[in-house]
Design a protein around this motif. Structure first.
Motif, PDB file in Angstrom:
ATOM      1  N   SER A 291       2.601 -10.175  -2.868  1.00 44.16           N
ATOM      2  CA  SER A 291       3.214 -10.273  -1.471  1.00 44.16           C
ATOM      3  C   SER A 291       3.047 -11.317  -0.691  1.00 44.16           C
ATOM      4  CB  SER A 291       3.367  -8.962  -0.658  1.00 44.16           C
ATOM      5  OG  SER A 291       1.854  -8.864   0.189  1.00 44.16           O
ATOM      6  N   ALA A 349      11.145  -6.593  -4.935  1.00 43.85           N
ATOM      7  CA  ALA A 349      11.896  -6.317  -6.174  1.00 43.85           C
ATOM      8  C   ALA A 349      11.065  -4.667  -6.180  1.00 43.85           C
ATOM      9  CB  ALA A 349      10.706  -6.695  -7.085  1.00 43.85           C
ATOM     10  N   TRP A 369      -4.710  -6.963  -7.247  1.00 48.93           N
ATOM     11  CA  TRP A 369      -5.268  -5.783  -7.662  1.00 48.93           C
ATOM     12  C   TRP A 369      -4.343  -5.214  -8.413  1.00 48.93           C
ATOM     13  CZ3 TRP A 369      -8.590  -4.800 -11.417  1.00 48.93           C
ATOM     14  CH2 TRP A 369      -8.287  -3.051 -11.429  1.00 48.93           C
ATOM     15  N   SER A 371      -1.049  -5.043  -8.544  1.00 49.81           N
ATOM     16  CA  SER A 371      -0.427  -5.254  -9.214  1.00 49.81           C
ATOM     17  C   SER A 371      -1.605  -5.185 -11.314  1.00 49.81           C
ATOM     18  CB  SER A 371       0.085  -7.387  -9.343  1.00 49.81           C
ATOM     19  OG  SER A 371       0.926  -6.723  -8.296  1.00 49.81           O
ATOM     20  N   GLU A 374      -1.596  -2.041 -11.623  1.00 50.78           N
ATOM     21  CA  GLU A 374      -0.145  -0.879 -12.079  1.00 50.78           C
ATOM     22  C   GLU A 374       0.334  -1.128 -13.421  1.00 50.78           C
ATOM     23  OE1 GLU A 374       2.272  -3.012  -8.479  1.00 50.78           O
ATOM     24  OE2 GLU A 374       0.950  -1.774  -7.640  1.00 50.78           O
ATOM     25  N   GLU A 390      -9.743 -12.373  -4.444  1.00 54.31           N
ATOM     26  CA  GLU A 390     -10.256 -11.806  -5.913  1.00 54.31           C
ATOM     27  C   GLU A 390      -9.941 -12.297  -7.061  1.00 54.31           C
ATOM     28  OE1 GLU A 390      -8.715  -9.976  -5.252  1.00 54.31           O
ATOM     29  OE2 GLU A 390      -8.852  -8.431  -5.829  1.00 54.31           O
TER      30      GLU A 390
HETATM   31  O1  LIG Z   1       8.562  -7.810  -5.079  1.00 55.41           O
HETATM   32  C1  LIG Z   1       7.396  -6.789  -4.981  1.00 55.41           C
HETATM   33  C2  LIG Z   1       6.196  -7.493  -4.549  1.00 55.41           C
HETATM   34  C3  LIG Z   1       5.088  -6.551  -4.867  1.00 55.41           C
HETATM   35  N1  LIG Z   1       5.227  -5.790  -4.593  1.00 55.41           N
HETATM   36  C4  LIG Z   1       3.685  -4.508  -4.356  1.00 55.41           C
HETATM   37  O2  LIG Z   1       2.816  -4.832  -3.917  1.00 55.41           O
HETATM   38  C5  LIG Z   1       2.232  -5.319  -3.877  1.00 55.41           C
HETATM   39  C6  LIG Z   1       0.901  -6.573  -4.553  1.00 55.41           C
HETATM   40  O3  LIG Z   1      -0.868  -6.465  -4.547  1.00 55.41           O
HETATM   41  P1  LIG Z   1      -1.055  -7.375  -5.043  1.00 55.41           P
HETATM   42  O4  LIG Z   1      -0.555  -7.739  -6.392  1.00 55.41           O
HETATM   43  O5  LIG Z   1      -2.302  -6.680  -5.037  1.00 55.41           O
HETATM   44  O6  LIG Z   1      -0.400  -8.817  -4.682  1.00 55.41           O
HETATM   45  P2  LIG Z   1      -1.179  -9.639  -2.902  1.00 55.41           P
HETATM   46  O7  LIG Z   1      -0.178  -9.245  -2.353  1.00 55.41           O
HETATM   47  O8  LIG Z   1      -1.548 -10.471  -2.963  1.00 55.41           O
HETATM   48  O9  LIG Z   1      -2.603  -8.868  -2.220  1.00 55.41           O
HETATM   49  C7  LIG Z   1      -3.434  -8.924  -2.243  1.00 55.41           C
HETATM   50  O10 LIG Z   1      -4.548  -8.398  -1.802  1.00 55.41           O
HETATM   51  C8  LIG Z   1      -5.108  -7.258  -2.819  1.00 55.41           C
HETATM   52  C9  LIG Z   1      -5.874  -6.222  -2.821  1.00 55.41           C
HETATM   53  O11 LIG Z   1      -6.571  -6.632  -1.953  1.00 55.41           O
HETATM   54  C10 LIG Z   1      -5.617  -8.528  -3.476  1.00 55.41           C
HETATM   55  O12 LIG Z   1      -6.877  -8.165  -4.802  1.00 55.41           O
HETATM   56  C11 LIG Z   1      -5.300  -9.517  -3.335  1.00 55.41           C
HETATM   57  O13 LIG Z   1      -5.701 -10.818  -5.072  1.00 55.41           O
HETATM   58  C12 LIG Z   1      -4.181 -10.306  -2.584  1.00 55.41           C
HETATM   59  O14 LIG Z   1      -3.354 -11.154  -2.799  1.00 55.41           O
HETATM   60  C13 LIG Z   1       1.985  -3.751  -5.360  1.00 55.41           C
HETATM   61  O15 LIG Z   1       1.644  -3.134  -4.834  1.00 55.41           O
HETATM   62  C14 LIG Z   1       3.287  -4.459  -5.995  1.00 55.41           C
HETATM   63  O16 LIG Z   1       3.729  -3.614  -6.724  1.00 55.41           O
HETATM   64  C15 LIG Z   1       6.284  -4.975  -4.525  1.00 55.41           C
HETATM   65  O17 LIG Z   1       6.162  -3.359  -4.952  1.00 55.41           O
HETATM   66  N2  LIG Z   1       7.707  -5.582  -4.987  1.00 55.41           N
END
Ligand SMILES: O=c1ccn([C@@H]2O[C@H](COP(=O)(O)OP(=O)(O)O[C@H]3O[C@H](CO)[C@@H](O)[C@H](O)[C@H]3O)[C@@H](O)[C@H]2O)c(=O)[nH]1
Length: 485
Positions: A291, A349, A369, A371, A374, A390
């Motif tokens: 995100s 998405a 974490w 992603s 999941e 991290e």
């Molecule tokens: O188009 C999109 C993009 C993202 N997501 C969701 O958004 C979240 C994204 O989280 P993550 O994959 O953890 O990435 P970041 O958004 O980069 O999360 C930050 O926060 C996390 C939790 O602390 C850390 O592990 C990461 O390193 C940090 O960058 C997930 O649930 C995805 O499913 C969607 O549903 N659709």
């Protein structure tokens, strides 16, 4: 109330305004609520819009869950109005310090809500270290949520305890992270600057650790069977009380909750479902960098060329800089060229729906974490491309400990929004072909990923380890003395 009925606990959930934290927080809050706890989620107006439909649906089902709004301190923090979430800023690195400093302005409205409602417990994001003291004043126990796994929490602890990186001259020589159950190696170049020198952010990390020590304990979005050695290490060696309650994404049971999770998807459900349904099982690579991250135009081009040459069907979620016309040109041309073979999605998405679809057979991820977990919960092996935070630690868990992923080999920590390291198309082609191909290594990864998926589901269901930990925590909170009035 009938005196034989157990006391209904009231828990406040206070997430950081960033999707990677907000999303698991809301999932967790809903999970507590489904266990009979009264839940209040505290957030700002624009962040509430991202999940209020889901909460309304829960209320209609009879769950005792609600949202309390507090204003986002844009003006006090010196931030433009209309941006209340870390992921909404075009270049978060440029405003990160203002954003984090601005969070202290939330203390007063939060304290007023605590005074008014006197919940039995507060679950707060680590980014609000003052919550522990503020809650303790009223006799309210607080739990801290970091957002990441036991494995990465253990690595962070090892850095604090042994500072192995301080004895290494070269940025590129590997060194062992001491004291862990496995031999995990990293390089200085993969570490954040805040670990290497005293910065405002590293001072904030000190406050976080202090608040952790004073808190009731830590909540972790993971499950025991995924990382048993690290769950044990965290509890016994790091010495924190911790409860694992994940994978919390499995709280989303119906299609509406899954497709609106964290935001409204920018693609119509019928369009992507029809497209994925037309593909063979395990034939589509899902590409997303979470995100926050935005790749440079040069890097986008390498990814596009790599995917094109690999011959792979794909879904790619793009987060572009609105002002960068070069990024737009590259991706629009690529989209036209790939029509039929690939689906490009801009902005948001429905990730967990994609990962759950049988056609999706691999995930090129930045190793956030959420992603990562999941993907594990969906039984999908990964191509790992960590960027910051991290994520380089998570990559080691995926590739070395769990062996459900292959790395593109990035060595350099990036700043959010300013990704510069270049992974060349040749590397992308090779690793995509390896993961999505028919080789023995890929087959073994797919099979391990399927096993982990089953373990994740079992842990989350009644009788499973995450279910049991949550039940135990709720019982312990019930026995805790009530807040002072
Ligand atoms: O188009 C999109 C993009 C993202 N997501 C969701 O958004 C979240 C994204 O989280 P993550 O994959 O953890 O990435 P970041 O958004 O980069 O999360 C930050 O926060 C996390 C939790 O602390 C850390 O592990 C990461 O390193 C940090 O960058 C997930 O649930 C995805 O499913 C969607 O549903 N659709």
């Amino acid at each position: 109330m009938d005196s034989t009925e157990p006391y209904q606990l009231h828990v406040f959930f206070f997430p950081l305004m960033a999707q990677g934290h907000l999303i698991p927080f809301v999932d967790m809050a809903r999970r507590f609520s489904s266990h009979g706890v009264k839940v209040t989620i505290i957030t700002t107006p624009l962040n509430a819009c991202l999940f209020s439909n889901t909460i309304d649906r829960d209320k209609q089902l009879g769950l005792d869950i609600s949202i309390q709004l507090i204003p986002f301190p844009s003006e006090e923090a010196g931030l433009p109005k209309g941006y209340e979430n870390a992921g909404s800023f075009p270049n978060f690195s440029a405003v990160a310090l203002k954003f984090f400093n601005g969070l202290s302005f939330l203390q007063q409205p939060f304290e007023e809500l605590l005074q008014e409602h006197r919940p039995d417990c507060v679950v707060a994001d680590m980014a609000f270290p003052w919550v522990t003291d503020v809650s303790a004043k009223l006799g309210i126990p607080s739990l801290i949520f970091h957002g990441t796994c036991f494995f990465s929490l253990c690595i962070s602890d090892s850095f604090r305890r042994y500072t192995p990186h301080e004895n290494i001259k070269s940025e590129t020589d590997t060194f062992v992270v001491p004291g862990l159950p496995d031999q995990i190696e990293l390089t200085r170049s993969q570490l954040s600057d805040d670990l290497k020198k005293k910065t405002d952010l590293s001072k904030m990390m000190e406050r976080i650790r202090e608040s952790e020590r004073k808190s009731f304990g830590i909540l972790v979005n993971s499950f025991y069977e995924l990382e048993p050695a690290y769950a044990d290490h965290y509890r016994t060696v790091v010495g924190r009380k911790a409860w694992h309650v994940g994978p919390v994404s499995l709280s989303n049971r119906n299609i509406a909750d899954k497709s609106e999770r964290g935001n409204r998807a920018s693609i119509n459900e019928h369009a992507w479902l029809r497209w994925l349904d037309s593909k063979k099982p395990n034939s589509v690579l899902y590409v997303s960098f979470g995100s926050m991250a935005r790749l440079t135009a040069t890097q986008l081009l390498e990814v596009a060329m790599g995917i094109e040459a690999s011959g792979q069907s794909f879904i790619w979620v793009l987060r572009l800089n609105a002002e960068d016309s070069e990024q737009r040109r590259i991706t629009e041309e690529f989209e036209k060229k790939m029509e039929g073979r690939g689906l490009i999605i801009r902005d948001w998405a429905p990730q967990i729906l994609f990962l759950d679809h049988p056609a999706v057979g691999g995930f090129l991820t930045h190793c956030g974490w959420n992603s990562t977990l999941e993907s594990i919960s969906a039984g999908v092996p990964m191509i790992t491309w960590p960027l910051f935070a991290e994520q380089f630690y998570n990559e080691k868990l995926i590739t070395q400990v769990l062996k459900v992923g292959m790395s593109v080999g990035t060595m350099e920590y990036q700043r959010v929004g300013g990704e510069k390291a270049l992974v060349k198309r040749e590397v992308i082609i090779k690793v995509v072909e390896q993961l999505m191909g028919v080789g023995e290594e890929a087959e073994q990864m797919r099979s391990r990923a399927r096993e982990l998926k089953e373990m994740a589901e079992r842990a989350f269901e009644e009788g499973g380890s995450s279910y049991a930990d949550l039940t135990a925590l709720i019982e312990e909170l019930r026995l805790h003395p009530r807040p002072t009035v």
